[in-house]
Design a protein around this motif. Sequence first.
Motif, mmCIF file in Angstrom:
data_model
loop_
_atom_site.group_PDB
_atom_site.id
_atom_site.type_symbol
_atom_site.label_atom_id
_atom_site.label_comp_id
_atom_site.label_asym_id
_atom_site.label_seq_id
_atom_site.Cartn_x
_atom_site.Cartn_y
_atom_site.Cartn_z
ATOM 1 N N GLU A 80 0.795 -1.407 -0.063
ATOM 2 C CA GLU A 80 0.087 -0.089 0.088
ATOM 3 C C GLU A 80 0.716 1.214 0.133
ATOM 4 O O GLU A 80 0.557 2.187 -0.602
ATOM 5 C CB GLU A 80 -0.841 0.021 1.179
ATOM 6 N N GLN A 81 1.785 1.258 0.871
ATOM 7 C CA GLN A 81 2.851 2.466 0.930
ATOM 8 C C GLN A 81 3.689 2.619 -0.569
ATOM 9 O O GLN A 81 3.724 3.763 -1.152
ATOM 10 C CB GLN A 81 3.739 2.249 2.186
ATOM 11 N N ALA A 82 4.018 1.549 -0.860
ATOM 12 C CA ALA A 82 4.815 1.405 -2.404
ATOM 13 C C ALA A 82 3.692 1.940 -3.310
ATOM 14 O O ALA A 82 4.185 3.028 -4.199
ATOM 15 C CB ALA A 82 5.278 0.053 -2.799
ATOM 16 N N GLU A 83 2.615 1.738 -3.318
ATOM 17 C CA GLU A 83 1.614 2.228 -4.466
ATOM 18 C C GLU A 83 1.328 3.707 -4.286
ATOM 19 O O GLU A 83 1.041 4.376 -5.233
ATOM 20 C CB GLU A 83 0.249 1.276 -4.436
ATOM 21 N N LEU A 84 1.154 4.096 -2.881
ATOM 22 C CA LEU A 84 1.045 5.418 -2.843
ATOM 23 C C LEU A 84 2.057 6.407 -3.147
ATOM 24 O O LEU A 84 2.133 7.049 -3.720
ATOM 25 C CB LEU A 84 0.689 5.633 -1.338
ATOM 26 N N GLU A 85 3.455 5.961 -2.866
ATOM 27 C CA GLU A 85 4.548 6.449 -3.324
ATOM 28 C C GLU A 85 4.668 6.576 -4.998
ATOM 29 O O GLU A 85 5.026 7.556 -5.389
ATOM 30 C CB GLU A 85 5.752 6.023 -2.850
ATOM 31 N N LYS A 86 4.371 5.669 -5.358
ATOM 32 C CA LYS A 86 4.368 5.511 -7.101
ATOM 33 C C LYS A 86 3.391 6.466 -7.587
ATOM 34 O O LYS A 86 3.683 7.301 -8.398
ATOM 35 C CB LYS A 86 3.893 3.938 -7.447
ATOM 36 N N GLU A 87 2.111 6.454 -6.867
ATOM 37 C CA GLU A 87 1.107 7.537 -7.237
ATOM 38 C C GLU A 87 1.850 8.974 -7.136
ATOM 39 O O GLU A 87 1.358 9.793 -8.067
ATOM 40 C CB GLU A 87 -0.239 7.318 -6.580
ATOM 41 N N ILE A 88 2.162 9.146 -6.023
ATOM 42 C CA ILE A 88 2.636 10.636 -5.767
ATOM 43 C C ILE A 88 3.779 10.717 -6.537
ATOM 44 O O ILE A 88 4.050 12.044 -7.012
ATOM 45 C CB ILE A 88 3.200 10.571 -4.440
ATOM 46 N N ASN A 89 4.773 10.063 -7.041
ATOM 47 C CA ASN A 89 5.914 10.232 -7.905
ATOM 48 C C ASN A 89 5.515 10.141 -9.272
ATOM 49 O O ASN A 89 6.524 9.980 -10.249
ATOM 50 C CB ASN A 89 7.129 9.374 -7.387
ATOM 51 N N SER A 90 4.340 9.790 -9.617
ATOM 52 C CA SER A 90 3.883 9.578 -10.860
ATOM 53 C C SER A 90 4.381 10.566 -12.062
ATOM 54 O O SER A 90 4.257 11.786 -11.468
ATOM 55 C CB SER A 90 2.383 9.258 -11.291
ATOM 56 N N ALA A 91 4.714 10.265 -13.142
ATOM 57 C CA ALA A 91 5.143 11.235 -14.264
ATOM 58 C C ALA A 91 3.779 12.079 -14.449
ATOM 59 O O ALA A 91 3.788 13.311 -15.005
ATOM 60 C CB ALA A 91 5.723 10.704 -15.406
ATOM 61 N N GLU A 92 2.630 11.520 -14.231
ATOM 62 C CA GLU A 92 1.503 12.461 -14.647
ATOM 63 C C GLU A 92 1.019 13.492 -13.675
ATOM 64 O O GLU A 92 0.657 12.762 -12.520
ATOM 65 C CB GLU A 92 0.259 11.375 -14.799
ATOM 66 N N LYS A 93 1.330 14.629 -13.683
ATOM 67 C CA LYS A 93 1.061 15.469 -12.689
ATOM 68 C C LYS A 93 -0.007 16.627 -13.225
ATOM 69 O O LYS A 93 0.052 16.772 -14.364
ATOM 70 C CB LYS A 93 2.470 16.307 -12.561
ATOM 71 N N ILE A 94 -0.562 17.235 -12.225
ATOM 72 C CA ILE A 94 -1.572 18.201 -12.382
ATOM 73 C C ILE A 94 -0.951 19.558 -11.974
ATOM 74 O O ILE A 94 -0.456 19.706 -10.772
ATOM 75 C CB ILE A 94 -2.956 18.049 -11.873
ATOM 76 N N ASP A 95 -0.864 20.429 -12.731
ATOM 77 C CA ASP A 95 -0.617 21.899 -12.647
ATOM 78 C C ASP A 95 -1.776 22.577 -12.049
ATOM 79 O O ASP A 95 -2.660 22.955 -12.856
ATOM 80 C CB ASP A 95 0.134 22.635 -13.600
ATOM 81 N N ILE A 96 -1.812 22.826 -10.713
ATOM 82 C CA ILE A 96 -2.934 23.289 -10.204
ATOM 83 C C ILE A 96 -3.218 24.710 -10.361
ATOM 84 O O ILE A 96 -4.303 25.500 -10.168
ATOM 85 C CB ILE A 96 -3.142 23.108 -8.527
ATOM 86 N N THR A 97 -2.017 25.462 -10.908
ATOM 87 C CA THR A 97 -2.056 26.989 -11.295
ATOM 88 C C THR A 97 -2.862 27.264 -12.619
ATOM 89 O O THR A 97 -2.751 28.525 -13.053
ATOM 90 C CB THR A 97 -0.608 27.494 -11.356
ATOM 91 N N LEU A 98 -2.708 26.354 -13.435
ATOM 92 C CA LEU A 98 -3.683 26.490 -14.902
ATOM 93 C C LEU A 98 -4.946 26.677 -14.402
ATOM 94 O O LEU A 98 -5.687 26.165 -13.690
ATOM 95 C CB LEU A 98 -3.424 25.360 -15.424
ATOM 96 N N PRO A 99 -5.598 27.443 -15.403
ATOM 97 C CA PRO A 99 -7.104 27.865 -15.451
ATOM 98 C C PRO A 99 -7.803 26.793 -15.727
ATOM 99 O O PRO A 99 -7.317 25.674 -16.693
ATOM 100 C CB PRO A 99 -6.963 28.945 -16.265
#
Length: 343
Positions: A80-99
């Motif tokens: 579970e911890q490994a899966e969470l870290e993988k999700e956090i460090n995923s290459a797919e990121k969301i730029d929350i500053t974009l409109p």
Amino acid sequence: MQDKINEILDYTKAKLEEIDSTAECQALRVDVLGKSGKITALFRFMKEVPPAEKGKVGQMLNNGKIEAERLISAKETFLEQAELEKEINSAEKIDITLPIKGCKGSLHPRTIIQKQIEDVFVSMGFVVEDGNEVETEYNNFIAVNVPENHPARDMQDTFWLNNGQVLKTHTSAAQNRILKKYTPPIRAVFPGRCFRNEDVDASHENTFFQLEGVIVDKDVSVGNLIYFMKEMLSKIFKKEVEVRLRPGFFPFTEPSFEMDVRCPFCDGKGCPTCKNGGWIELCPCGMIHPNVLRHGGIDPEQYSGCAFGLGLDRMVMLSLGIHDIRELNSGNLKLLSQFKLDI
């Protein structure tokens, strides 16, 4: 029986070495510990165990079951911890500053006016500070020269918490923290939400916003107070304004004043906004009381200061032509979303 239990535990360990997902862990738990699982099946042999050995064998089975559960749970937690870290460090990121595409939202009118006022004061060398919404009795009352049993407390009936703290009744509650945080010269404004036990009507709310400012330096005078307020009001109303001072009383200032502005909507001729008086009562202000400076660790023999308070909600109503203060906390999107001013 112990040999059979050990075989199942060895089987479980071997399977865990191969597993790389929490879903597989769940499947192994069913295989070993489920209703038809391998360890559960061993309990069915208890009826064949001689009475004298039932206690010993039962303990073996329980220990085996506990150990299998421990092994599987440990692996599951790790995955579970490994899966969470993988999700956090995923290459797919969301730029929350974009409109957001298709977003039709807008800033609240109060936020718009607050930002405009803050920008004006920042341009004049002020810092913008935050205040707490839950305050100590000391900061909310005593540090601003309102000791226990002072009649001014009756005017600021507020909401007390079980731990002795209060929902702040005015932005002045931040004064002591700010005076202690900075060394004179000090120029600071601090907006915030305030709470009072008010009878709610078109001009009164139990939850409202203020913006307060303090100036502390050597030889600060009422002239400084008038200058900064005129500059701010002129830029907010986008025209030169005329102000006047009337005597007032506030425990934390001496002398104290009520500052009025000549109605910018009718130029003092009289209109519904100024109730046909030509002037609008805008903000309490005055020279900071020596006791307040002392509480803030500042020597009133060396320094003087002035303070002013703006009702942000009142400024919003004046600037945008809103006639009922309750609308600002109503969540009425039809009303609030029409105000899309530049900030």
